[in-house]
Design an enzyme around this catalytic site. Sequence first.
Site, mmCIF file in Angstrom:
data_model
loop_
_atom_site.group_PDB
_atom_site.id
_atom_site.type_symbol
_atom_site.label_atom_id
_atom_site.label_comp_id
_atom_site.label_asym_id
_atom_site.label_seq_id
_atom_site.Cartn_x
_atom_site.Cartn_y
_atom_site.Cartn_z
ATOM 1 N N ASP A 1 10.845 16.200 8.554
ATOM 2 C CA ASP A 1 10.547 15.618 7.020
ATOM 3 C C ASP A 1 8.707 15.876 7.190
ATOM 4 O O ASP A 1 8.497 15.105 6.377
ATOM 5 C CB ASP A 1 10.761 14.358 6.536
ATOM 6 C CG ASP A 1 10.991 13.839 5.313
ATOM 7 O OD1 ASP A 1 11.179 15.022 4.549
ATOM 8 O OD2 ASP A 1 11.186 12.870 5.341
ATOM 9 N N LYS B 1 5.512 -1.756 8.152
ATOM 10 C CA LYS B 1 6.198 -1.722 7.424
ATOM 11 C C LYS B 1 7.423 -2.133 7.571
ATOM 12 O O LYS B 1 7.616 -2.785 8.687
ATOM 13 C CB LYS B 1 6.601 -0.114 8.051
ATOM 14 C CG LYS B 1 7.849 1.136 7.213
ATOM 15 C CD LYS B 1 8.627 2.024 7.910
ATOM 16 C CE LYS B 1 9.582 2.610 7.816
ATOM 17 N NZ LYS B 1 9.653 4.229 8.282
ATOM 18 N N ASN C 1 4.813 3.395 0.457
ATOM 19 C CA ASN C 1 7.120 3.113 0.679
ATOM 20 C C ASN C 1 6.910 4.260 1.156
ATOM 21 O O ASN C 1 6.832 5.421 0.821
ATOM 22 C CB ASN C 1 7.331 3.620 -0.598
ATOM 23 C CG ASN C 1 7.584 2.111 -1.869
ATOM 24 O OD1 ASN C 1 8.000 1.055 -1.940
ATOM 25 N ND2 ASN C 1 6.554 2.259 -2.796
ATOM 26 N N GLY D 1 11.387 1.440 3.646
ATOM 27 C CA GLY D 1 11.034 0.114 3.491
ATOM 28 C C GLY D 1 9.417 0.299 2.844
ATOM 29 O O GLY D 1 9.095 1.300 2.450
ATOM 30 N N VAL E 1 4.983 -0.940 2.571
ATOM 31 C CA VAL E 1 4.231 -0.901 3.406
ATOM 32 C C VAL E 1 3.295 -2.272 3.295
ATOM 33 O O VAL E 1 2.678 -1.089 2.056
ATOM 34 C CB VAL E 1 3.625 0.894 4.631
ATOM 35 C CG1 VAL E 1 2.905 0.252 4.953
ATOM 36 C CG2 VAL E 1 4.681 2.121 4.121
ATOM 37 N N ILE F 1 0.774 -0.924 -0.261
ATOM 38 C CA ILE F 1 -0.019 0.166 -0.483
ATOM 39 C C ILE F 1 1.439 1.401 0.071
ATOM 40 O O ILE F 1 0.277 2.318 0.491
ATOM 41 C CB ILE F 1 -0.969 0.311 1.243
ATOM 42 C CG1 ILE F 1 0.010 0.231 2.877
ATOM 43 C CG2 ILE F 1 -2.022 -0.710 0.877
ATOM 44 C CD1 ILE F 1 -0.873 0.278 3.455
#
Length: 1116
Positions: free
Chosen positions: A955, A854, A833, A837, A839, A831
Site C-alpha cells: 500500500d 494508533k 487516521n 483506526g 492515530v 492527528i
Amino acid sequence: MAADIGSQSSGSLEERFEQSLHLQNVDKQDWSLNSVLQFLKLYKFNKEWEDVFIKSRIEMDLFINLADQSKAEEFAFKNKLSKESAIQLSSCIRKTLLAPSSTRVPSKNSSYETLTYSAKDSSDDVFTETNSGFRSSNQNSSLKSFQSVPDSNVNVFGGFGGSVVDNNELLSTGKNSHQTTSLNLEGSPINLHAYKGTVTSIINDDSRNINKKTLSKQPVSEHKEKQTSFLRRFRVPGFSRDKDKTKDCPSSNSNPFHLASSNVKTLDASLDQGEWVPRIHRLESQIGLISKKKSFVLATMDDMKFTVVDITNVQNATQLRKLIAKSMYLDISIDQFDLFLTEVGGAQYIEILDDRKLDIARLYSDEFGTIKFFVKPSQNEESGMDSDTYLSFGTKSSSTYKADDDSIYHRKEDFKKQPSYPVLTSDFEITDAGPNLSLSGHQPDNKYYKGFSSAPNLAVVPELPSRRFRGFEKIRGAKGEMATKILDATEAQSEKNKFTVCRPHKKVTLKMPLNSGSSAPQSPSSNTSASVLTRNFVAHRDPPPPPTETSSLRRKNTLTRRPSIRHARSSPYIDTGHNEASKFSHTSFDPKASSKSSNSLKESVEALSEIPFEDAPALDESDLSGDPFWAIQPKQSSSQVPKENHHNIQSKLSINTEAATDLKANELSSPKTPEYCRGDDRSISLSPLSYRLRKSKHIRESPPSSKVINSGNWEVRPSADDLYEDVDRFFPRYDLDKVLVVDQSRMVSSPSKVSIRPKMKSVRLLAREASEARKEIRHNARRNKSGNLLRRSSTKLWGSRIVELKPDTTITSGSVVSQNATFKWMKGELIGNGTYGKVFLAMNINTGELIAVKQVEIPQTINGRHDQLRKDIVDSINAEISMIADLDHLNIVQYLGFEKTETDISIFLEYVSGGSIGRCLRNYGPFEEQLVRFVSRQVLYGLSYLHSKGIIHRDLKADNLLIDFDGVCKISDFGISKHSDNVYDNDANLSMQGSIFWMAPEVIHNDHQGYSAKVDVWSLGCVVLEMLAGRRPWSTDEAIQAMFKLGTEKKAPPIPSELVSQVSPEAIQFLNACFTVNADVRPTAEELLNHPFMKCDEEFNFKDTNLYDMLCKRKS
C-alpha cells in the site's frame, strides 16, 4: 424427523454434531471407512451404497455431513441412488450421532429449554431438542426407529453419560405410558419421570417397563442381537449400567450444580436433598464429560494470583486445610485462617466454609481447578495477630517475616519458578506477586533482580488487594453483619484516605532511630518493629519551631548543587553556607518566641535571598542517616509563610516575571539560584520558580501563540519543540501539575539510604526537560558542524506492561508513576487516521517522549457479521504487530509496542512531525526534481530494508509517506502488509490488496500465480509520478477504468505530455523502469538505488526548498 431437521440450517446442525461428539468423547477420526462400512451393514443398506462409499472414500467429515438431508439427497442423485434410501441414510446417521447424548452443554447460541413431547406427532422420525439431548418424541413408535440403540439407564444427575433411551421406557408409577409426568427437580434442569423429588432411573428390562404393543411388533431379543461393539464406542466413559439404582441429587434453590459420576465420592450420611452445595459458576459445563485422574483446586489471597493445589489424595477437610496452607507457604495453624469460595475477580466473602461444607466442596473438584478458595485470616485470630504474622499472609515463605531496624519487611525465601517485581501503580498499590520489598541492603539473591541497586521506598504499606471487598459489598447491597462491618468507623475512613493498613484494628506509628547528634530523645521502641507502617499515617517530620530574634539562619546544609535547574517544593528556611570548609550546626530555637514567629520568618526569608549560593557545600549523604525526612511536608508548614514573601523572594532573585510571555526567553538571570532539593514538585507554590511557572501559565490562558496551530487543523503536525512548549494545549484533559513521575536523576544509589522516598516531578517539568535535551542535542550537532542531527531512537515498549492514564482518574499525592515498573502514557489530540483506526498524539510519562498511538476499536455487538469483522480486525492487527516488532530503520516509522484491552488495541509508534507527502502535494503542488530525487532515494532505502526482512508493503502511496521538518521521509501504515519467505518469488496466497491507482497489473490479474515484492516497485513509480505531476496516477480515469487498463490491457499510468519536457531524461527512464509490466524483468529496490535518477546534488539542502518554507508557514 427428516422434515424437521432438514429445515434447519446445516451450520446449526453441524454445531450440534460437534457438541454431541464432544460430550461423548467421540472424535471424527473414529469414522474411518471401515467403521462407515460397518455402519451400512448394521442398517442393512444395499451393496450399491457400500460400493459408492468405497469409491468416493466417504469417511470422517464427509460421512458426518450426510446427516444433512439435503446433502444426502444431493449425494444420492449424483451417484444415481434412490432418494428414499438417502433420506433413510440421513435419518440413521442423525440417530447414531445425536441420540447417545443424554446431556448437552449449553453454548452461547443455545440455552436450557424445557423437555417437551408432542403427542400429535406420529412420524417415527420426529425428534425434539431438549436440554437433555435429542430423543425420540413418538411414544407409539416401534422399535424400528431405534432398533440399533442398546438399552441403557437414564442419566439422573445430568453428568452421567449413556445411550439413548426411548420415551416408552420412561414410565411413571401409576401413570399411562402415553402420558408424560414432568417434574422440575430442585437443582436439576432435566425433566424426567419422577415422584416426590426423587429421580428413579427406569431400566430397559427384557420383561418389564416396555410397551406390550411395541414388543409384539419387534421382539427385544432381536433388538439385542443387533447390538455391536460399533455402537458401544459412543458411550461416555464411566457410564454405569446398574439396574434400578436410585440416586439422590443434592441441590440448591439458588444455583444448581450436578455431580459427575467420576467425581462423586462417598457423601456424608447426613447430606440430604436440599443441603448446601458450592456456589461456583460455570461448573455445570465442566462435569460429566470424562473420567478424571486428578483433582485440583485453586487458592488465592487476592483473587488475582492463584496457587494450584493437588487434592487427589485428600480425604477430609482437615487434610485439605493443611495442604492449602503448605502450598501457599503459610506458617500458621489451620485455625488461624478461614476459607471462602471465590472466582477470578472476587466474590462476596460472606459464608465461611466449615469442615462439612469444605468436604462437600472437595467432592466437586475436578482436573480443571473449577473450585477456588479465598484464604483470609480468621476473625478470631485477626485482631490478636501480631504484625509480623499478619504480614506473612500473601508471601511465599516457609516462615514468618521479622522486621528489624533497617527494613520494613524482607524476603526470606525467593520465588523458585516465576520472578515477581514490586510495581508502584497510580493509586500507590504494590502489585507484588509474592516477594516483599527488599530494603536496607537485604538484596534478594535472584538473577532476575540483577540491575536493581535497591528497592524503592514507600511511605505507607497499602492494603492487601484481597481485602478490597467493601465497595463490592456496598454495590451489591450487603445486609446484616456484613453491612455493619462496612459502615463501621474503620471502613468509613477508607473514603478519605486510600492508604491502608496491614493490621486492620491497631495503628502502629513509624519509628526511626535518630543519630547521636540529635537532641530528640531516643525512643525505646526504635530498635524493634521500626518500620511497620499504618493505614492513616502520612510520613513526614514535624515542622521546626519558630525562630527567636537572636537565632541564626545557619543550620546543617542538606542542599545539592546540580548543573541544571531542578524545581521542587521550597522550605520556609533555606539552607545556606559561605564556603565548603565551614562547619554547620543545627539552628537553636527559643520556644518562648512564638509571638514573634511571623515577623522573624519574614525577615529571615528576605535576608536569606541576598546570600550567594556559589560556595554552598555539596550534599554529604552521610549526614542523612541522622536526619530522616519525607518528601511530603505537612500542610501546616505552608501557612507559616506570608503571601507577600512570594514577591520578596521573586524580586530578590531577579526573576523577570513581567516578561514571561515567551518561556524560552524567561530564564533565571542570576546564577545564585538555589536548588530546592529537599522539596517536592507536588507543592511548589513557595519556590520562586513556581511563581514564574504560575504566571506563565496564567499568561498562556490568553489567546494561543502563533507558533502553535489550531488543534483541529492538522494539515501539518507541529514539531516536538512546539508541543513541549505548549503541552497544555495538546493534552487539555490532564492536569499536568498533578501527574507525578520519579526523578531518575535523584534516585538514591546507596543501599543505606533506601528509606528515603524518591524525589518526584510533574509531567510538565518532565516535558520541559525533554525539550531542553532536544535543544542540547541540536546545539551540539551544529557546534560539531554535523550535516544531519543525530537520530535518537524512542524507548521500546515491547514486552512491558503498558497502562493508559485516564484523565478522569482521581490523582492524589500518592499517584506516582514508577520509572522501572510499567509504562504509563497520556492520550492527546487526534492527528490522523490509519487503515483500521485513528492515530492520536501521546506522551510516555515515564520518559517524557512524545509518541503516536494508533487505536483500533474492537466491535462489541454480538452477531455473526460483527464477530467476523472483529476477528478480521484482530487478525490484521496481530499480523501487523508480529511483522513490525523488530523493524528499526531511519526511513521506517518505528513501532514501539502495543496494548490490548477488551474494547480496543493500541499500537505505539514514534511521533513524526511535519505531514504526509500526499497532503504536501495537495497544499503545495508538484515538487522540484531535486526534491523528488531526495525523497525517492529515502523511500528506496526503506523499501530495500523491508524487502530484506521479507515484508511486502502493498500500500505504498504518497499518503503513507511522512516527511518531518528535517527532511527525513518515513514509510508508515503496515495495515495490509504481508510477510513472505522469498519476497521476489510469486506467492499465490496473496490476494488483491492495496489502493487501485497505485496497484501493479499482477495484483489485479495474475492467473492465480500470485505476485511478489516488486509490486512495491511499481507503486514507487506511481509515487514518483505523483510528486512530479502534483496529482495521482490515472488522474483522468475512474477506479473501474484504471482496473480494466491495468488488469486487461496491462498498461502503465500515462505520463502527462507537459511533464516530459519539464523533467530530466533520467526521471523518465526511472519511471519506465518502475512501470515494467513484466514483473520478472522489473528491477528490485536494491537495483534502483544505483539508477542515475537517485544521484542527488551534493549542495542540496532540504531547508532551502520551498516545501520546507511551506511546512514552517503552515506550522506558524
